[in-house]
Design an enzyme around this catalytic site. Structure first.
Site, PDB file in Angstrom:
ATOM      1  N   ASP A 162       0.816  -1.214   0.000  1.00 66.66           N
ATOM      2  CA  ASP A 162       0.000   0.000   0.000  1.00 66.66           C
ATOM      3  C   ASP A 162       0.854   1.271   0.000  1.00 66.66           C
ATOM      4  O   ASP A 162       1.905   1.321   0.636  1.00 66.66           O
ATOM      5  CB  ASP A 162      -0.906  -0.046   1.241  1.00 66.66           C
ATOM      6  N   HIS A 163       0.370   2.266  -0.695  1.00 68.28           N
ATOM      7  CA  HIS A 163       0.987   3.598  -0.711  1.00 68.28           C
ATOM      8  C   HIS A 163       2.495   3.561  -0.989  1.00 68.28           C
ATOM      9  O   HIS A 163       3.303   4.094  -0.220  1.00 68.28           O
ATOM     10  CB  HIS A 163       0.708   4.337   0.611  1.00 68.28           C
ATOM     11  N   GLU A 271      -3.102  -0.300  -8.220  1.00 67.92           N
ATOM     12  CA  GLU A 271      -4.045   0.770  -7.880  1.00 67.92           C
ATOM     13  C   GLU A 271      -3.295   2.099  -7.917  1.00 67.92           C
ATOM     14  O   GLU A 271      -2.119   2.160  -7.568  1.00 67.92           O
ATOM     15  CB  GLU A 271      -4.620   0.537  -6.479  1.00 67.92           C
ATOM     16  N   LYS A 313      -9.652   9.433  10.058  1.00 70.18           N
ATOM     17  CA  LYS A 313      -9.311   8.100  10.545  1.00 70.18           C
ATOM     18  C   LYS A 313     -10.267   7.635  11.654  1.00 70.18           C
ATOM     19  O   LYS A 313     -10.538   8.375  12.600  1.00 70.18           O
ATOM     20  CB  LYS A 313      -7.882   8.108  11.103  1.00 70.18           C
ATOM     21  N   HIS A 346     -10.288   4.823   0.223  1.00 76.52           N
ATOM     22  CA  HIS A 346      -9.234   4.775   1.242  1.00 76.52           C
ATOM     23  C   HIS A 346      -9.750   5.378   2.540  1.00 76.52           C
ATOM     24  O   HIS A 346     -10.719   6.126   2.539  1.00 76.52           O
ATOM     25  CB  HIS A 346      -8.012   5.575   0.782  1.00 76.52           C
TER      26      HIS A 346
HETATM   27 ZN   LIG Z   1      -4.864   5.970   1.213  1.00 73.22          ZN
END
Ligand SMILES: [Zn+2]
Length: 492
Positions: A162-163, A271, A313, A346
């Site tokens: 991810d990221h 992605e 978050k 996300h």
């Molecule tokens: Zn993200």
């Protein structure tokens, strides 16, 4: 066939029942022993290669009792193919990040509970989060392997690196077997475009490389009508998009080319995420991104624009839900026409109020990405089991919140969070907005903090509470993820 008397079931070993595998006359399982969780296997001598642990002869086969370490995880993946991550394609999917490495059993149960209608990613962590918790792409992968093995999940799963921001990130994650790569060019998004006048945009455009110049795009003056969504690329619209995202797309294309080369024929999914910017991605900008990535030869399975509203978050969506839905409708139309590819949500944890709209507008062409919420469920589990430990963690989190929140989208305020001395119901603290965010963003500090003598202050007790109460943690996760997954598991 193994004679019945030498089957694992007849040995004096307590196994996780769903872990038991019988294959080609050999058996594998995960066992609870006085020394902790262990891999047990009853195999032919030739199969032992690659495994480590104590061995003994058992009815002509070898009984192995070994640690749940990286070496045994790799050997197990070689023997049991379904423990290797694979591709999800365009199925409705969810990424279930796990910052501590013990959440996969609960994640598997939640996926099972929705009848396998959602394709899961069980190994998922950003390089930033790995750094914060002292983990590596390999440990994240191995932890998922053990969780999938424990629960006997054979229906496939993905692994999301991810990221990723650099080619080096790609290499270490490829090496560890990841199959899904999230490229984040956020550092190259030029936010000056948001407020620049047309004159300034004309000046700024000169700094773009030749291949990204507006005339190279073929978009200037073009009008799109996508399922009723109208986008006109007049000069101002095109220049703003090109300056905001042009360099970022060059970065995505070079990361993609690196990935193709480094993967050397291995299949993968990619992605593109531009979710971590302050200003939303407009429909015209999304269309620009998709058209340009195609022109640059990039292939992707999902895209995460920055949507309208606030995706903070650990808490629900903040903003007007009807506005979100009409914004998402446009993004979904573009994703269908230019791909099809999935829209990725996300910071998707706990955004319960927008899930029905997301499913409605995407028709299931959607990926829901969560990570920190599983850590919060670990805390909820600990709060019920060991209020003393949890109250210490909460006090510590309050002290570290101001420093730790810097790189996250949160709005919790310490003065609105319950004071540690005033809390009476510790598990309920996990449902208070401010406390929830404070606990959410301090995970790295909590898990890595050391005492003056150099020992980890919380990590040992934290992990012990969860490993000795695996059922409690799995139940909390299954319940919490049930709320996430149900809206995505059926098309109304
Ligand atoms: Zn993200």
């Amino acid at each position: 066939m193994i004679p019945a008397h030498s089957s694992l079931a007849y040995l004096n070993i307590e196994i996780f029942p769903r872990s038991l595998v019988e294959k080609d006359g050999e058996e594998y399982a995960l066992a609870k022993t006085s020394a902790g969780t262990r891999l047990v296997a009853l195999v032919k001598p030739a199969t032992l290669t690659g495994f480590e642990g104590e061995t003994s002869e058992q009815g002509g086969n070898i009984l192995l009792i070994g640690p749940c370490d990286s070496k045994n995880a790799a050997a197990l993946r070689t023997q049991l193919g379904w423990l290797n991550p694979g591709l999800l394609n365009l199925r409705t999917s969810t990424g279930m990040g796990d910052r501590i490495g013990l959440a996969t059993p609960g994640h598997v149960r939640a996926i099972r509970a929705v009848g396998g209608k959602i394709a899961p990613i069980f190994a998922q962590q950003s390089i930033r989060e790995m750094t914060r918790t002292g983990r590596t792409p390999q440990t994240v992968m191995d932890d998922a392997t053990w969780g999938v093995f424990q629960e006997g999940w054979r229906e496939g799963f993905g692994a999301d690196a991810d990221h990723l921001k650099t080619p080096g990130d790609i290499d270490s994650c490829l090496e560890a077997g990841y199959t899904f790569f999230t490229i984040d060019p956020g550092a190259h998004v030029d936010v000056r475009a948001e407020t620049a006048s047309l004159d300034t945009l004309r000046e700024l455009v000169g700094s773009l490389p030749v291949e990204m110049q507006p005339r190279a795009t073929g978009l200037l003056g073009r009008d799109f009508d996508i399922e009723g969504l109208r986008v006109s690329f007049n000069e101002a619209v095109l220049l703003k998009a090109a300056i905001k995202y042009g360099i970022a797309l060059v970065h995505v294309a070079s990361m993609y080319q690196h990935l193709v080369k480094a993967a050397a024929g291995r299949s993968f999914e990619m992605e593109v995420s531009v979710d971590e910017t302050d200003q939303p991605t407009t429909h015209a900008e999304h269309l620009y991104i998709a058209c340009e990535l195609k022109r640059l030869g990039v292939r992707w399975i999902s895209l995460a624009p920055r949507y309208v509203g606030r995706f903070e978050k650990g808490v629900d969506y903040i903003g007007d839900i009807a506005t979100f839905e009409s914004d998402l409708a446009g993004h979904a139309a573009i994703a269908r026409q230019l791909g099809p590819y999935k829209l990725s949500l996300h910071s998707g944890s706990d955004k319960f109020s927008i899930y029905p709209a997301a499913m409605r507008q995407t028709n299931g062409l959607v990926h829901l990405k969560t990570a920190g919420t599983s850590y919060l469920e670990a805390l909820r589990t600990i709060a019920a089991l060991d209020a003393g430990l949890f109250s210490e963690i909460y006090s510590f989190a309050c002290q570290n919140y101001t420093a730790d929140k810097a790189s996250y989208h949160v709005s919790a305020r310490l003065d609105r969070a319950p004071r540690p001395g005033a809390v009476t119901d510790w598990p309920a603290l996990l449902d208070q907005f401010d406390a929830r965010q404070i606990l959410h963003v301090t995970f790295g500090s909590v898990l890595t903090c050391k005492t003056a003598s150099g020992r980890k202050r919380f990590a040992g007790r934290f992990m012990a509470a969860l490993t000795t109460n695996t059922e409690a943690y799995a139940l909390n996760l299954e319940k919490h993820f049930g709320r996430h997954l149900k809206p995505f598991s059926s098309l109304e």
